[in-house]
Design a protein around this motif. Structure first.
Motif, PDB file in Angstrom:
ATOM      1  N   ARG A 101      14.936  12.329   1.701  1.00  0.00           N
ATOM      2  CA  ARG A 101      15.497  11.925   2.772  1.00  0.00           C
ATOM      3  C   ARG A 101      15.779  10.332   3.039  1.00  0.00           C
ATOM      4  NH1 ARG A 101      18.859  16.110   4.142  1.00  0.00           N
ATOM      5  NH2 ARG A 101      17.457  17.964   4.099  1.00  0.00           N
ATOM      6  N   GLU A 102      16.502   9.782   4.026  1.00  0.00           N
ATOM      7  CA  GLU A 102      16.562   8.011   4.553  1.00  0.00           C
ATOM      8  C   GLU A 102      15.607   7.829   4.877  1.00  0.00           C
ATOM      9  OE1 GLU A 102      18.152   4.802   7.595  1.00  0.00           O
ATOM     10  OE2 GLU A 102      19.119   7.270   7.792  1.00  0.00           O
ATOM     11  N   TRP A 103      14.403   8.810   5.442  1.00  0.00           N
ATOM     12  CA  TRP A 103      13.588   7.845   5.846  1.00  0.00           C
ATOM     13  C   TRP A 103      12.300   8.480   4.742  1.00  0.00           C
ATOM     14  CZ3 TRP A 103       8.793  11.525   6.326  1.00  0.00           C
ATOM     15  CH2 TRP A 103       8.657  12.384   6.423  1.00  0.00           C
ATOM     16  N   HIS A 104      12.485   9.018   4.376  1.00  0.00           N
ATOM     17  CA  HIS A 104      11.325   8.831   2.974  1.00  0.00           C
ATOM     18  C   HIS A 104      11.364   7.787   1.812  1.00  0.00           C
ATOM     19  CE1 HIS A 104      11.950  13.098   3.070  1.00  0.00           C
ATOM     20  NE2 HIS A 104      10.690  13.229   2.744  1.00  0.00           N
ATOM     21  N   ALA A 128      23.599   0.650   4.324  1.00  0.00           N
ATOM     22  CA  ALA A 128      24.434   1.421   3.343  1.00  0.00           C
ATOM     23  C   ALA A 128      24.513   2.859   3.744  1.00  0.00           C
ATOM     24  CB  ALA A 128      23.202   1.398   2.384  1.00  0.00           C
ATOM     25  N   ILE A 129      23.563   3.424   4.880  1.00  0.00           N
ATOM     26  CA  ILE A 129      23.329   4.577   5.103  1.00  0.00           C
ATOM     27  C   ILE A 129      24.474   5.155   6.297  1.00  0.00           C
ATOM     28  CG2 ILE A 129      22.035   6.653   6.334  1.00  0.00           C
ATOM     29  CD1 ILE A 129      21.070   6.067   3.597  1.00  0.00           C
ATOM     30  N   ARG A 130      24.591   3.475   7.630  1.00  0.00           N
ATOM     31  CA  ARG A 130      25.554   3.742   7.979  1.00  0.00           C
ATOM     32  C   ARG A 130      27.330   3.848   7.864  1.00  0.00           C
ATOM     33  NH1 ARG A 130      24.743  -1.151  10.637  1.00  0.00           N
ATOM     34  NH2 ARG A 130      22.592  -0.680  10.552  1.00  0.00           N
ATOM     35  N   ASN A 131      27.170   3.066   6.754  1.00  0.00           N
ATOM     36  CA  ASN A 131      28.284   2.679   5.719  1.00  0.00           C
ATOM     37  C   ASN A 131      28.523   4.267   5.072  1.00  0.00           C
ATOM     38  OD1 ASN A 131      28.714   0.580   6.872  1.00  0.00           O
ATOM     39  ND2 ASN A 131      28.048  -0.831   5.432  1.00  0.00           N
ATOM     40  N   PHE A 132      28.146   4.531   4.993  1.00  0.00           N
ATOM     41  CA  PHE A 132      28.083   5.905   3.631  1.00  0.00           C
ATOM     42  C   PHE A 132      28.731   7.027   4.879  1.00  0.00           C
ATOM     43  CE2 PHE A 132      26.592  10.274   2.217  1.00  0.00           C
ATOM     44  CZ  PHE A 132      26.997  10.300   1.224  1.00  0.00           C
ATOM     45  N   ASN A 133      28.181   7.436   6.025  1.00  0.00           N
ATOM     46  CA  ASN A 133      28.230   8.081   6.865  1.00  0.00           C
ATOM     47  C   ASN A 133      29.989   7.990   7.479  1.00  0.00           C
ATOM     48  OD1 ASN A 133      26.488  10.132   6.549  1.00  0.00           O
ATOM     49  ND2 ASN A 133      24.557   8.257   7.962  1.00  0.00           N
ATOM     50  N   ALA A 134      30.049   6.087   7.754  1.00  0.00           N
ATOM     51  CA  ALA A 134      31.065   6.207   8.521  1.00  0.00           C
ATOM     52  C   ALA A 134      32.404   6.046   7.776  1.00  0.00           C
ATOM     53  CB  ALA A 134      30.773   4.732   8.826  1.00  0.00           C
ATOM     54  N   ASN A 135      32.203   6.399   5.982  1.00  0.00           N
ATOM     55  CA  ASN A 135      32.980   6.531   4.855  1.00  0.00           C
ATOM     56  C   ASN A 135      32.861   8.052   4.724  1.00  0.00           C
ATOM     57  OD1 ASN A 135      34.513   3.074   5.215  1.00  0.00           O
ATOM     58  ND2 ASN A 135      32.506   3.906   3.330  1.00  0.00           N
ATOM     59  N   LYS A 136      32.442   8.570   5.126  1.00  0.00           N
ATOM     60  CA  LYS A 136      32.322  10.471   4.812  1.00  0.00           C
ATOM     61  C   LYS A 136      33.435  10.885   5.760  1.00  0.00           C
ATOM     62  CE  LYS A 136      28.752  13.105   4.804  1.00  0.00           C
ATOM     63  NZ  LYS A 136      27.484  14.058   4.690  1.00  0.00           N
ATOM     64  N   LYS A 137      33.282  10.346   7.687  1.00  0.00           N
ATOM     65  CA  LYS A 137      33.326  10.947   8.382  1.00  0.00           C
ATOM     66  C   LYS A 137      35.424  10.451   8.120  1.00  0.00           C
ATOM     67  CE  LYS A 137      29.927  10.563  11.695  1.00  0.00           C
ATOM     68  NZ  LYS A 137      28.854  10.445  13.104  1.00  0.00           N
TER      69      LYS A 137
END
Length: 141
Positions: A101-104, A128-137
């Motif tokens: 996961r991200e926190w690992h 990068a995680i924030r952009n990925f989640n936004a694009n996924k939505k």
């Protein structure tokens, strides 16, 4: 010399007309070359394209030699390996989870990288995680 055997003499024309006498030659092997399977051979990842893009983004007028690119590629591979092994170690401690996961990775970056690199690594990873989640939505809609 009555008891000795005479060797027959053959003229050139007779030799050309007579079938050639076959001698026992070693048999040729007609086996095809075996191709090495790719499953047994590990392929080293290549980050040259990405390293070059970052170089041109930061210093457009500077180039890089092939040897220097190889050194940078090895450095990136080594750093990724260190981060992945640290994250895997953290994953093993946390229980029976099988997914990183991200926190690992966030924890691995904090443990492996020093000082200012640690801060930049954490912030870039979070971005990068924030952009990925936004694009996924956006794709889901």
């Amino acid at each position: 010399m009555s008891g000795s055997k005479k060797t027959p003499t053959i003229t050139y024309a007779a030799a050309a007309a007579a079938p050639a006498k076959k001698t026992a030659a070693p048999a040729k092997k007609t086996t095809m070359k075996k191709r090495k399977s790719k499953a047994g051979k590990s392929v080293k990842p290549n980050f040259n394209t990405y390293i070059y893009r970052v170089l041109k983004e930061t210093h457009p007028s500077i180039g890089i030699t092939k040897k220097s690119m190889g050194i940078m590629n090895d450095f990136v591979i080594d750093m990724m390996d260190k981060l992945a092994s640290e994250a895997k170690h953290d994953l093993g401690i946390s229980g029976k989870e099988k997914t990183l996961r991200e926190w690992h990775l966030n924890t691995a970056v904090k443990l492996v990288l020093p000082g200012e690199l640690k801060k930049h690594g954490v912030s870039e990873g979070t971005k990068a995680i924030r952009n990925f989640n936004a694009n996924k939505k956006k794709e889901a809609v």
